[in-house]
Design an enzyme around this catalytic site. Sequence first.
Site, short mmCIF file in Angstrom:
data_model
loop_
_atom_site.label_atom_id
_atom_site.label_comp_id
_atom_site.label_asym_id
_atom_site.label_seq_id
_atom_site.Cartn_x
_atom_site.Cartn_y
_atom_site.Cartn_z
CD GLU A 222 122.57 131.46 37.03
OE1 GLU A 222 121.49 131.54 37.66
OE2 GLU A 222 123.68 131.55 37.57
N GLY B 231 126.17 133.86 38.81
CA GLY B 231 127.53 133.55 39.26
C GLY B 231 127.90 134.33 40.51
C1 LIG Z 1 131.67 136.81 39.90
C2 LIG Z 1 131.20 136.34 38.57
C3 LIG Z 1 132.36 136.08 37.62
C4 LIG Z 1 131.90 135.46 36.25
C5 LIG Z 1 133.05 134.78 35.49
C6 LIG Z 1 132.61 134.16 34.13
C7 LIG Z 1 132.79 132.64 34.05
C8 LIG Z 1 131.87 131.94 33.04
C9 LIG Z 1 131.61 130.50 33.44
C10 LIG Z 1 130.19 130.15 33.37
C11 LIG Z 1 129.70 129.61 34.66
C12 LIG Z 1 128.27 130.01 34.89
C13 LIG Z 1 128.12 131.17 35.84
C14 LIG Z 1 126.68 131.54 36.16
O1 LIG Z 1 125.94 130.46 36.63
C15 LIG Z 1 125.99 132.13 34.96
C16 LIG Z 1 125.56 133.54 35.18
O2 LIG Z 1 125.91 134.20 36.11
S1 LIG Z 1 124.53 134.18 33.97
C17 LIG Z 1 124.16 135.78 34.53
C18 LIG Z 1 123.13 135.79 35.59
N1 LIG Z 1 122.78 137.15 35.94
C19 LIG Z 1 121.73 137.77 35.42
O3 LIG Z 1 120.96 137.21 34.67
C20 LIG Z 1 121.53 139.18 35.87
C21 LIG Z 1 121.02 140.00 34.74
N2 LIG Z 1 120.89 141.40 35.10
C22 LIG Z 1 119.82 141.87 35.75
O4 LIG Z 1 118.93 141.18 36.17
C23 LIG Z 1 119.74 143.36 35.90
O5 LIG Z 1 120.52 143.93 34.90
C24 LIG Z 1 120.23 143.84 37.28
C25 LIG Z 1 121.58 143.32 37.61
C26 LIG Z 1 119.21 143.42 38.36
C27 LIG Z 1 120.29 145.40 37.28
O6 LIG Z 1 119.06 145.94 36.82
P1 LIG Z 1 118.89 147.50 36.51
O7 LIG Z 1 119.42 148.27 37.64
O8 LIG Z 1 117.47 147.71 36.09
O9 LIG Z 1 119.86 147.81 35.29
P2 LIG Z 1 119.87 147.20 33.82
O10 LIG Z 1 119.16 145.91 33.75
O11 LIG Z 1 119.45 148.25 32.85
O12 LIG Z 1 121.42 146.87 33.64
C28 LIG Z 1 122.39 147.91 33.56
C29 LIG Z 1 123.38 147.55 32.48
O13 LIG Z 1 124.11 146.38 32.90
C30 LIG Z 1 123.99 145.36 31.91
N3 LIG Z 1 124.00 144.05 32.59
C31 LIG Z 1 123.35 143.74 33.71
N4 LIG Z 1 123.63 142.48 34.07
C32 LIG Z 1 124.46 142.00 33.15
C33 LIG Z 1 125.12 140.75 32.97
N5 LIG Z 1 125.00 139.74 33.83
N6 LIG Z 1 125.93 140.61 31.90
C34 LIG Z 1 126.10 141.64 31.01
N7 LIG Z 1 125.52 142.84 31.13
C35 LIG Z 1 124.71 143.01 32.19
C36 LIG Z 1 122.69 145.67 31.19
O14 LIG Z 1 122.69 145.09 29.92
C37 LIG Z 1 122.71 147.19 31.17
O15 LIG Z 1 123.59 147.61 30.16
P3 LIG Z 1 123.04 148.18 28.77
O16 LIG Z 1 122.46 146.98 28.07
O17 LIG Z 1 122.00 149.20 29.10
O18 LIG Z 1 124.24 148.68 28.09
#
Ligand SMILES: CCCCCCCCCCCCC[C@H](O)CC(=O)SCCNC(=O)CCNC(=O)[C@H](O)C(C)(C)COP(=O)(O)OP(=O)(O)OC[C@H]1O[C@@H](n2cnc3c(N)ncnc32)[C@H](O)[C@@H]1OP(=O)(O)O
Length: 695
Positions: free
Chosen positions: A94, A71
Amino acid sequence: ALEDGLKKADADPSVKAVMICGENGKFSAGADIRGFSSPKTLGVALGPIVSLIESSEKPVVAAIEGVALGGGLEVALGCHYRVAHAKARMGLPEVTIGLLPGAEGTQRLPRLIGVPAALDMITTGKHIPATEALKLGLVDEIVEENTIEAAIRLANKVIGQPLGPRRLSLKPVPKLPNMEAFLQEAQVKVKRQARGFLAPELCFQAVQAATQRPFAEGVRRERELFQVLLSSGQAQALQYAFFAERAVHRWATPGGINLLFIIFDSILLLSLGLGTMGQGIVTSLVKANIPVVALEQNLEYLNKGRKAVMVLLEREAKKMEGGAQKLDFHNPARLQFTVDFNLLHDVDLVIEAVFENMALKKEIFHKLSNICKPGALLCTNTSALDIDEIASATSRPQQVIGTHFFSPAHVMRLLEIIYGRHTSPSAIATAMQLAKDMKKVGVVVGNCFGFVGNRMMFPYVEQAVFLLEEGSRPEAVDQVLEDFGFKIGPFRMSDLAGLDVGWRSRKGQGLTGPSLPAGSSARQRRGQRYSPLPDLLCERGRFGQKTGKGWYQYERAGGRTATPDPWIHGFLSQYRDTHRIETRYIDQEEILERCLFSLINEGFAILAEGIASGPEHLDVIYLNGYGWPKHRGGPMFYASTVGLPRVLAKLQKYSEAHPDVPKLRPSAFLKKLVAVGNAPLKEWMSYLSRQSPKL
Ligand SMILES: CCCCCCCCCCCCC[C@H](O)CC(=O)SCCNC(=O)CCNC(=O)[C@H](O)C(C)(C)COP(=O)(O)OP(=O)(O)OC[C@H]1O[C@@H](n2cnc3c(N)ncnc32)[C@H](O)[C@@H]1OP(=O)(O)O
């Protein structure tokens, strides 16, 4: 907040342009993944906000630092301009959590960078560095210094310029001379690689819609497909896996100690043994930028190993070409090869990767203990041997730890970290940090034969062989497990790894070979059912791919194309006649259940014994080291989706039919979880009344 900010900016005549950035040097990691399992937050649609950004009458510039993912990148795609820091990464990941970009990203990205590049990013979910994003046209500018200032500069420059050409929803998808053929080929490839995983195919369909429909209709299609994925069990499994991988970073010893400060920058590491595992380990260390000395016992082995490592490193360097990081492996300060044991004096950490033999390992650890400096950590790469016994050969058992790498070690992400009775918390913390630096997933487990991964694998493979005795064929068993989603079934896997590996281990355990007591029954060992089938194949020189024959036949020794072998079919039927085994038809359900439920059953026993601290640990091991299909979330998550009462009932049924197979007898812990009413996975560990001393 975005919506409010934009509306305010639009209404305020003193505002001439808008810049969107993230806090703390990060643009956005996208939607909160936890929100997908709570229907409340799903009402907030991001797509309309992205459209609102795009329709702004004032130029909107995204300042991308850190990451712009999911997103987050979709928000940036709604902006009229994008400026990125050179170290930023972008992607639509995603698909890796079982979804597709649901905020119009599948419709905007192909319009900006073309269908082939967009399809690649969306169906694989890969993150791309800013340099690549610039080449693709995903960003307009990259900067080394202050991204926000650069974005503001750009915003000032474009004030007053027409915004129409910058609105991606108004642009046509760039044409390809052979779009139809390209899409057809791409779809075949996506389907072939997906093996039952839905998201890549639906991602493909969403991008395909962009090529066939006007923007608004494409968005409607994207939403429909998003909903299909959102309600699929696969998305839940993948999102569970995302958090499980992060949960395994949190570990604790029995005393509750879980973290010490480890300064890891200046570590000098020694890898001992340059066989296949040693070669992969050295390659991973160089890639992680850790100075490494590779030691072998003689020049012949050293030169052979050096050559192989250089080939691997050249290959890795090629893959990294054009990226920000360069592989520094011609510098002797970063990588040296030696046969001089005196170099052991200076190293901070040793990874021993010699042949899997207890006597040899003990001899080496005794030597290490005498030569290495007092603080040096001593790691043994072993897939099953007792860490305490190896540590007993040293005067510093608190600094001895198991590091079970998976082959090929420079590719596989899993690292099982095994602590012994005396291993100190700082040794565990150091090994975990090493895993992180090597970009591996470290999972801390207790010490038992086979640790977690292999211990769960033994009953799975055992069932697969028993099924052959009872009437099935290698290709039938493999097909069922490959249809389930494994990359390769147990027999293809065994041919690939080499049947001689297990044969050697069984000989060592006295299960076959000269140490087997005279008069032993052919199909019983220590009062339990045993199948000599793999031993019989080895006695005939059928070691798998390396000899061109194993459970399958291959085009030649070293060949890779497995073909069902009529010789095996004849051999099996003769074997059944000799042992008077009644042949029966075995259906797919029984194959799947006996293989998987026996593996899962062992998982419950492991949890009850305190060998692992939770089901997530087992699942992460299986997802990253054993090719368990990601969209099924790992064996323990899978068991929770099947329902524990069903798993228990089936194990009870199979155990009654095969009372001489202890691994089919339901674990007491599984029975308890069913008795308390099919406890949800998150609560399983709370039903273990007494933590085992192994934790
Ligand atoms: C501007 C956006 C607003 C959103 C509004 C919501 C509207 C909903 C409507 C739906 C529409 C769809 C939108 C979109 O298409 C769908 C998405 O975006 S799905 C999410 C896509 N993103 C990801 O998959 C990213 C996932 N994260 C990562 O790849 C990695 O975490 C990172 C960002 C590259 C960072 O990596 P690292 O530095 O190694 O750190 P960690 O991985 O250990 O992460 C630290 C900590 O953060 C938590 N975390 C990271 N990303 C997310 C996330 N997207 N959601 C929730 N939590 C996240 C991660 O779990 C760690 O926490 P911990 O588990 O250790 O407590």
